[in-house]
Enzyme design. Structure first.
Site, PDB file in Angstrom:
ATOM      1  N   ASP A  27      -3.473   5.527   4.882  1.00 21.92           N
ATOM      2  CA  ASP A  27      -4.248   4.723   3.952  1.00 21.92           C
ATOM      3  C   ASP A  27      -4.183   3.290   4.482  1.00 21.92           C
ATOM      4  O   ASP A  27      -3.278   2.961   5.270  1.00 21.92           O
ATOM      5  CB  ASP A  27      -3.659   4.835   2.545  1.00 21.92           C
ATOM      6  N   ASP A  85      -5.337  -0.313   2.690  1.00 24.10           N
ATOM      7  CA  ASP A  85      -4.922  -1.423   1.841  1.00 24.10           C
ATOM      8  C   ASP A  85      -3.619  -1.043   1.131  1.00 24.10           C
ATOM      9  O   ASP A  85      -3.511   0.027   0.539  1.00 24.10           O
ATOM     10  CB  ASP A  85      -6.016  -1.753   0.817  1.00 24.10           C
ATOM     11  N   ASP A 101       0.339   4.282  -0.168  1.00 25.32           N
ATOM     12  CA  ASP A 101       1.063   3.478  -1.156  1.00 25.32           C
ATOM     13  C   ASP A 101       0.804   3.964  -2.578  1.00 25.32           C
ATOM     14  O   ASP A 101       1.340   3.384  -3.516  1.00 25.32           O
ATOM     15  CB  ASP A 101       0.681   1.997  -1.032  1.00 25.32           C
TER      16      ASP A 101
END
Lengths: 312, 312
Positions: free
Chosen positions: B26, B28, B251
Site C-alpha cells: 500500500d 499512503d 497500514d
C-alpha cells in the site's frame, strides 16, 4: 397473537373501527397519489372524524413540506379541514427533537447544521431552533470552503433531511462538525431509500444521504421518522392517545406498518401505494422475527373500502 | 495457524523476507504520508528490489490518481523507479474489470456512467472503456436534467469512485440508469469511509458515495479495491505471483491486512499510518471470526525497520 394480514371488511371492519379512538394516516399512497386524491378516501376520512368521532392525525416521513403545506393540501384535495397540530411530519418532529435536545438558543452548541430545504428550515424556525445550511436556495458551499473554511462555533447538531442540493462539499462540512465535537448530535428525518414517482419511476430518498453521512462519521444517526417510535411519541405527547385504541394506516410495510407494530397499534395496510400483498406473504411465511414484524393486522385495497363500515 | 501480529525483527525478519518472492505495498501511510516519504522507506524498497530481488507491486484504493501519477510520485520522493504495470490502483483495476465485463465498444450497454474525476476517466480511456459523467471538471447535471433529461442509451454500468463533485443530481442519474436496466452493473472502486489528512483531520471517502448509491438502488456494488480480492487477482493475472510467497504490507487492518489474509498472503502491518496496535489487540482478544481476520502475521513500526534484515 401473530398478525395475519386479514382483509378488513364486514362485521370485523365495524368492530375494529368502533373500538378505535384514534386513526393515524400516512398521506402519500394512502390519501392521495401525487396531486390526485384516492377515490373515496376523503369521504372515508370525513366519516371517521365527523361520523364516528375518531381523533385523526397525519404522520408523514416527508421532510420537504411544512405542516401548513399538509393542511392546505388536505383542503385542496377535498379532505375535511385539519389543524396543523394534527400533522406530524418528520420535519416538524425533528425540530421538536432538536428544541429539546440542544441547549437553549445563544448557548454553546445550540444550533443545527442542516442538510435540507425551506420547509425543514421553516419548521426549525417555528420551533426556535437556530440553524445554518438549509434552504430556501442556499449556494452549496464550495469544496475549498467546506474543507478548510471556518466552522460555525454554535453548531451542536447535524440534521440530515431531504436535500436536492446535497453535495460532497456538504458531506465534508457535516463530517467536520461531527469530528470537531464527539458530542455533536447526528439526527436524520427518515431512512426512506426512494421516493416513488408516477409510472414506476423513483428518485433517491433521504436515507441515501443519511447513509453517506453515517459512513463518513462512523456513527449511527438518531432517526425521527417511521419506523422510529419517536414520531409516534410526538403524537402521544400532543394528544395523549392510547396505543391499544389507535389504528395506523399506511402503504409501506417497512415504515408505517413496522412503526405501528413496534408501538402496539392496530395496523392496516392499504394497497394504493408502495407495498403489495405478495411482500406480506413473503414475510408471513418467514421464520425471521424481523420480517414477521412487518406483517400488518389487516389490509384493504383502498381506504374507501372502509366506507360500508362507516355508514352514517 | 492463528495469526498473532508479532514484531518482525532479527532472524525472523530475515527468514520471512528470504522466503518471499513478491512484496505488495500500500502507498499512503506506508511509503509516504502526503508529500513526505517515510524516513528510510525508499532505501528499504531499494534493497528489497535490487538487493533481495523481490518482485514489487503497489496496490492502492485511491481512484483519483493514474498509474503514471504513482510512478512519478515514487520517483519524486526518491523511491526506485517503477513501471506503470507495477501499479494496481482501484481506478486502473476498475477499468480492467469493466473492459472485461461490458460488451465491446459500440455494442448496446457498453459504456459506463462514472462518478469520479479525471484520473478515473484517464484509466477508463486507456482501457478503451467508453464512459460519460466523469471529470476533468464536468458541470454536474442540473437536477431537472438528472430527473427527466434523456439517458445515454449506451450506458450499461454505473461506476462509483472518489468524486468531489458528487451531488444529489448525480445520485438521481445513477438511480435512473440502474432502474432502467436490471442488468446494469454497479461497480465501486472502494469502500473507504474516510481519507485521513494531516493533523487528525479527514474528508469523506468513496465508501460514503457508494453507500448512497447502493441505498437508492437497493443493490450491493461489486467492489474493486481492498479488501476485495479482485484487486489482488489483477496482480496475479499480470505477474503470476504465488500467494504463499507474497507479503502484503499496509497500514490499514480493514483493507490491506484483511485483503492479504483473505488471499492467503503473509501480512505485515506498519504503524506509520491509520491502524494501531491497540486495535489489533482488540481483534486478537475477540472470539469473532470477522475480527480475527483483521489480525496481521507481523508488524513493524515503519518499513525502515526492515533495513537490518536487508543488509547488502
Amino acid at each position: 397473537m401473530a398478525k395475519r394480514c386479514e382483509r378488513l371488511e364486514g362485521s370485523r371492519a365495524r368492530s375494529v373501527l368502533s373500538g378505535a379512538e384514534a386513526v393515524l394516516f400516512d398521506c402519500d399512497g394512502v390519501l392521495w397519489r401525487g396531486e390526485a386524491a384516492v377515490p373515496g378516501a376523503a369521504e372515508a376520512v370525513r366519516r371517521l372524524e365527523a361520523g364516528a368521532g375518531k381523533r385523526l392525525c397525519y404522520v408523514t416521513n416527508n421532510s420537504s413540506r411544512t405542516r401548513g403545506d399538509y393542511t392546505e393540501k388536505l383542503r385542496r384535495l377535498g379532505f375535511p379541514p385539519a389543524q396543523e397540530r394534527q400533522v406530524f411530519s418528520s420535519a416538524y418532529c425533528a425540530a421538536r427533537y432538536l428544541r429539546a435536545a440542544l441547549p437553549p438558543g445563544g448557548a454553546a452548541a445550540s444550533a443545527a447544521y442542516v442538510l435540507g430545504g425551506p420547509a425543514l428550515s421553516a419548521e426549525l424556525q417555528a420551533a426556535g431552533v437556530a440553524h445554518v445550511g438549509a434552504g430556501p436556495a442556499p449556494a452549496p458551499p464550495t469544496l475549498d470552503h467546506a474543507q478548510s473554511g471556518p466552522l460555525d462555533p454554535a453548531v451542536g447538531a447535524v440534521l440530515v433531511g431531504y436535500d436536492p442540493h446535497f453535495s460532497y462539499a456538504k458531506l465534508c462540512l457535516s463530517l467536520r462538525y461531527l469530528m470537531r465535537d464527539p458530542g455533536c448530535l447526528l439526527v436524520a428525518t427518515n431512512r426512506d431509500h426512494r421516493l416513488p414517482l408516477e409510472g414506476g419511476r423513483a428518485v433517491p430518498g433521504t436515507g441515501c444521504l443519511v447513509k453517506a453521512v453515517e459512513t463518513a462519521a462512523e456513527r449511527e444517526a438518531f432517526v425521527i421518522g417511521k419506523p422510529s417510535r419517536y414520531i409516534f411519541d410526538c403524537v402521544v405527547s400532543e394528544f395523549n392517545i392510547d396505543p391499544a385504541r389507535t389504528i395506523m394506516v399506511g402503504d409501506r410495510l417497512d415504515t408505517d406498518i413496522l412503526m405501528g407494530n413496534t408501538c402496539g397499534l392496530t395496523t392496516l395496510l392499504t394497497l394504493t401505494g408502495v407495498s403489495t400483498l405478495e411482500e406480506v406473504q413473503g414475510h408471513l411465511e418467514s421464520s425471521c422475527p424481523e420480517r414477521r414484524s412487518l406483517v400488518p393486522d389487516y389490509y384493504v385495497d383502498s381506504i374507501a373500502d372502509l366506507l360500508p363500515a362507516l355508514q352514517d
